[in-house]
Design a protein around this motif. Structure first.
Motif, PDB file in Angstrom:
ATOM      1  N   THR A 155       8.845  40.655 -23.310  1.00 15.90           N
ATOM      2  CA  THR A 155       8.363  40.758 -21.932  1.00 15.90           C
ATOM      3  C   THR A 155       8.745  42.093 -21.300  1.00 15.90           C
ATOM      4  OG1 THR A 155      10.303  39.736 -20.869  1.00 15.90           O
ATOM      5  CG2 THR A 155       8.558  38.260 -21.661  1.00 15.90           C
ATOM      6  N   THR A 156       9.554  42.894 -21.983  1.00 18.50           N
ATOM      7  CA  THR A 156       9.911  44.224 -21.472  1.00 18.50           C
ATOM      8  C   THR A 156       9.167  45.329 -22.216  1.00 18.50           C
ATOM      9  OG1 THR A 156      11.784  44.581 -22.980  1.00 18.50           O
ATOM     10  CG2 THR A 156      12.226  43.379 -20.942  1.00 18.50           C
ATOM     11  N   LEU A 157       8.332  44.987 -23.161  1.00 19.02           N
ATOM     12  CA  LEU A 157       7.687  45.990 -24.001  1.00 19.02           C
ATOM     13  C   LEU A 157       6.413  46.506 -23.337  1.00 19.02           C
ATOM     14  CD1 LEU A 157       8.242  47.356 -26.690  1.00 19.02           C
ATOM     15  CD2 LEU A 157       6.823  45.627 -27.793  1.00 19.02           C
ATOM     16  N   ALA A 158       6.348  47.802 -23.132  1.00 21.17           N
ATOM     17  CA  ALA A 158       5.190  48.429 -22.493  1.00 21.17           C
ATOM     18  C   ALA A 158       4.163  48.798 -23.552  1.00 21.17           C
ATOM     19  CB  ALA A 158       5.625  49.655 -21.700  1.00 21.17           C
ATOM     20  N   ALA A 159       3.547  47.766 -24.134  1.00 21.08           N
ATOM     21  CA  ALA A 159       2.440  47.938 -25.060  1.00 21.08           C
ATOM     22  C   ALA A 159       1.148  47.694 -24.295  1.00 21.08           C
ATOM     23  CB  ALA A 159       2.564  46.964 -26.221  1.00 21.08           C
ATOM     24  N   ASP A 160       0.033  48.102 -24.873  1.00 22.07           N
ATOM     25  CA  ASP A 160      -1.247  47.778 -24.234  1.00 22.07           C
ATOM     26  C   ASP A 160      -1.493  46.276 -24.254  1.00 22.07           C
ATOM     27  OD1 ASP A 160      -1.860  50.468 -23.707  1.00 22.07           O
ATOM     28  OD2 ASP A 160      -2.700  50.729 -25.711  1.00 22.07           O
ATOM     29  N   ALA A 161      -0.996  45.596 -25.284  1.00 23.99           N
ATOM     30  CA  ALA A 161      -1.126  44.143 -25.358  1.00 23.99           C
ATOM     31  C   ALA A 161       0.043  43.580 -26.145  1.00 23.99           C
ATOM     32  CB  ALA A 161      -2.443  43.745 -26.029  1.00 23.99           C
ATOM     33  N   ILE A 162       0.493  42.399 -25.753  1.00 18.37           N
ATOM     34  CA  ILE A 162       1.501  41.672 -26.512  1.00 18.37           C
ATOM     35  C   ILE A 162       0.905  40.330 -26.911  1.00 18.37           C
ATOM     36  CG2 ILE A 162       3.452  42.803 -25.370  1.00 18.37           C
ATOM     37  CD1 ILE A 162       3.838  40.189 -23.741  1.00 18.37           C
ATOM     38  N   VAL A 163       1.486  39.723 -27.941  1.00 20.09           N
ATOM     39  CA  VAL A 163       0.986  38.452 -28.458  1.00 20.09           C
ATOM     40  C   VAL A 163       1.917  37.324 -28.051  1.00 20.09           C
ATOM     41  CG1 VAL A 163       0.492  37.119 -30.546  1.00 20.09           C
ATOM     42  CG2 VAL A 163      -0.241  39.508 -30.373  1.00 20.09           C
ATOM     43  N   ASN A 164       1.321  36.258 -27.532  1.00 19.62           N
ATOM     44  CA  ASN A 164       2.033  35.058 -27.138  1.00 19.62           C
ATOM     45  C   ASN A 164       1.720  33.945 -28.137  1.00 19.62           C
ATOM     46  OD1 ASN A 164       3.347  32.992 -25.696  1.00 19.62           O
ATOM     47  ND2 ASN A 164       1.510  32.544 -24.505  1.00 19.62           N
ATOM     48  N   ALA A 165       2.757  33.275 -28.630  1.00 22.17           N
ATOM     49  CA  ALA A 165       2.570  32.118 -29.493  1.00 22.17           C
ATOM     50  C   ALA A 165       2.368  30.898 -28.602  1.00 22.17           C
ATOM     51  CB  ALA A 165       3.785  31.928 -30.404  1.00 22.17           C
ATOM     52  N   ALA A 166       1.119  30.481 -28.450  1.00 24.28           N
ATOM     53  CA  ALA A 166       0.748  29.437 -27.492  1.00 24.28           C
ATOM     54  C   ALA A 166       0.556  28.091 -28.186  1.00 24.28           C
ATOM     55  CB  ALA A 166      -0.545  29.839 -26.782  1.00 24.28           C
ATOM     56  N   ASN A 167       0.415  27.039 -27.365  1.00 24.32           N
ATOM     57  CA  ASN A 167      -0.005  25.750 -27.898  1.00 24.32           C
ATOM     58  C   ASN A 167      -1.501  25.590 -27.661  1.00 24.32           C
ATOM     59  OD1 ASN A 167      -0.433  24.571 -25.204  1.00 24.32           O
ATOM     60  ND2 ASN A 167       1.795  24.553 -25.056  1.00 24.32           N
ATOM     61  N   SER A 168      -2.077  24.520 -28.157  1.00 24.86           N
ATOM     62  CA  SER A 168      -3.532  24.395 -28.144  1.00 24.86           C
ATOM     63  C   SER A 168      -4.117  24.191 -26.751  1.00 24.86           C
ATOM     64  CB  SER A 168      -3.976  23.247 -29.057  1.00 24.86           C
ATOM     65  OG  SER A 168      -3.424  22.015 -28.624  1.00 24.86           O
ATOM     66  N   ALA A 169      -3.289  23.794 -25.778  1.00 18.42           N
ATOM     67  CA  ALA A 169      -3.778  23.690 -24.401  1.00 18.42           C
ATOM     68  C   ALA A 169      -3.888  25.054 -23.748  1.00 18.42           C
ATOM     69  CB  ALA A 169      -2.866  22.789 -23.575  1.00 18.42           C
ATOM     70  N   LEU A 170      -3.140  26.020 -24.233  1.00 19.67           N
ATOM     71  CA  LEU A 170      -3.198  27.429 -23.830  1.00 19.67           C
ATOM     72  C   LEU A 170      -2.807  27.663 -22.370  1.00 19.67           C
ATOM     73  CD1 LEU A 170      -4.155  29.379 -26.161  1.00 19.67           C
ATOM     74  CD2 LEU A 170      -6.011  30.010 -24.638  1.00 19.67           C
ATOM     75  N   LEU A 171      -2.066  26.762 -21.776  1.00 14.30           N
ATOM     76  CA  LEU A 171      -1.688  26.893 -20.372  1.00 14.30           C
ATOM     77  C   LEU A 171      -0.222  27.249 -20.183  1.00 14.30           C
ATOM     78  CD1 LEU A 171      -3.608  23.888 -18.751  1.00 14.30           C
ATOM     79  CD2 LEU A 171      -4.284  26.294 -18.850  1.00 14.30           C
TER      80      LEU A 171
END
Length: 326
Positions: A155-171
């Protein structure tokens, strides 16, 4: 959130498997290409605690309050709670709160709080990270010049995009203080991230299939975008097809990020290795090989791919994998 909240509405492909919504179907609905503009500037450091308590007062009658185990309209008195307790209560309330607008002035004040908290977490620029080739000069990993291994808080990484490991509800995660990356990313980004995900899922009308991905803005994160992917759940015992499903998650993120022209740097978390239980050493090999294959097939599309790890055993798994990956 249960998958049943997203019944299929014509999004089932032949053979009965769900079909993921393409980017073109939700890109405009969530303003993906618009810069995030908070409703208020970051709060001055000396006023941050007062802002937190004010937001809590404004949310005191929120329907989500009873989920915290307190009576609606009567959360712990923000005026008497110490600063740490008040911030924890606000974070917990936002974690259990469903998508939807905040009441009145709460949205602007919360933006001020989240903006101030972002300033208190120094951002790490991807360009400052050494490549795997520089850090591990003896590695035979073919993507070493274009990738990096970094241990820290994504959450501190200034990348153009980061990847979140989500669950199937995606909320996001609805369990306060649950130690999953989904929770950490939503907490740092703020509730607009959940709102965006809810918009996408309403358009999709079905749970997110394993091995696919969606993209949203990052809101209060230093990363402009977040890619949400659902990896396989193994509980430590991968089955036939799980490695292919994990590789599909990595490819889906790369394919989707490539559709957004402004994304040149992308940071992966260790997908499926947390609460989903994929063995870390095996997952690291899948990640390294899948990314290397993708980059070889799409030379020059990304400037840098970062494999982000948080715990020492995650880093050890990647270091071991780099000894064998080619």
């Amino acid at each position: 959130m249960a998958d049943s909240q997203f019944p299929s509405h014509g999004l089932v492909a032949r053979g009965g498997s769900p079909r993921a919504l393409p980017l073109a179907a939700y890109r405009e609905a969530i303003g993906l290409d618009e810069p995030f503009r908070p409703a208020a500037a970051p709060a001055p450091a000396d006023l941050l605690d007062d802002h937190v308590r004010t937001v809590l007062r404004l949310l005191g009658g929120d329907p989500a309050v009873p989920r915290l185990g307190v009576r609606a309209g009567s959360p712990p008195d923000p005026g008497t709670a110490d600063a740490t307790t008040a911030r924890q209560l606000l974070r917990a309330l936002l974690t259990v709160r469903p998508p939807g607008p905040l009441p009145g002035a709460a949205a602007g004040l919360l933006d001020a709080v989240l903006g101030a908290e972002r300033r208190l977490r120094p951002a790490v620029a991807v360009a400052q990270l050494p490549s795997i080739g520089e850090e591990f000069p003896r590695t035979r990993y073919r993507a070493a010049p274009h990738t990096a291994l970094w241990r820290g808080d994504i959450t501190t990484l200034a990348a153009d995009a980061i990847v979140n490991a989500a669950n199937s509800a995606l909320l996001g995660c609805f369990r306060p203080f649950h130690p999953c990356i989904d929770n950490a990313i939503h907490s740092a980004a703020g509730p607009r991230l959940r709102d965006d995900c809810a918009t996408v899922m309403a358009l999709q009308g079905a749970a997110e299939p394993t091995g696919t991905a969606k993209i949203t803005r990052g809101h209060h994160l230093p990363a402009r975008h977040v890619l949400h992917t659902v990896g396989p759940i193994t509980d430590g015992r991968p089955r036939t097809g799980d490695a292919a499903a994990l590789a599909a998650s990595y490819r889906a993120c790369l394919d989707l990020a490539a559709e957004v022209g402004t994304v040149r740097t992308l940071a992966f978390c260790a997908v499926s290795t947390g609460v989903f239980g994929y063995p870390k050493d095996e997952a690291a090999l899948v990640a390294l090989r899948t990314v290397a294959d993708w980059l070889a097939a799409h030379p020059g599309r990304f400037d840098r791919i970062v494999f982000t790890v948080f715990r020492a055993d995650d880093e050890t798994a990647y270091r071991r994998a780099l000894g064998t990956a080619t």
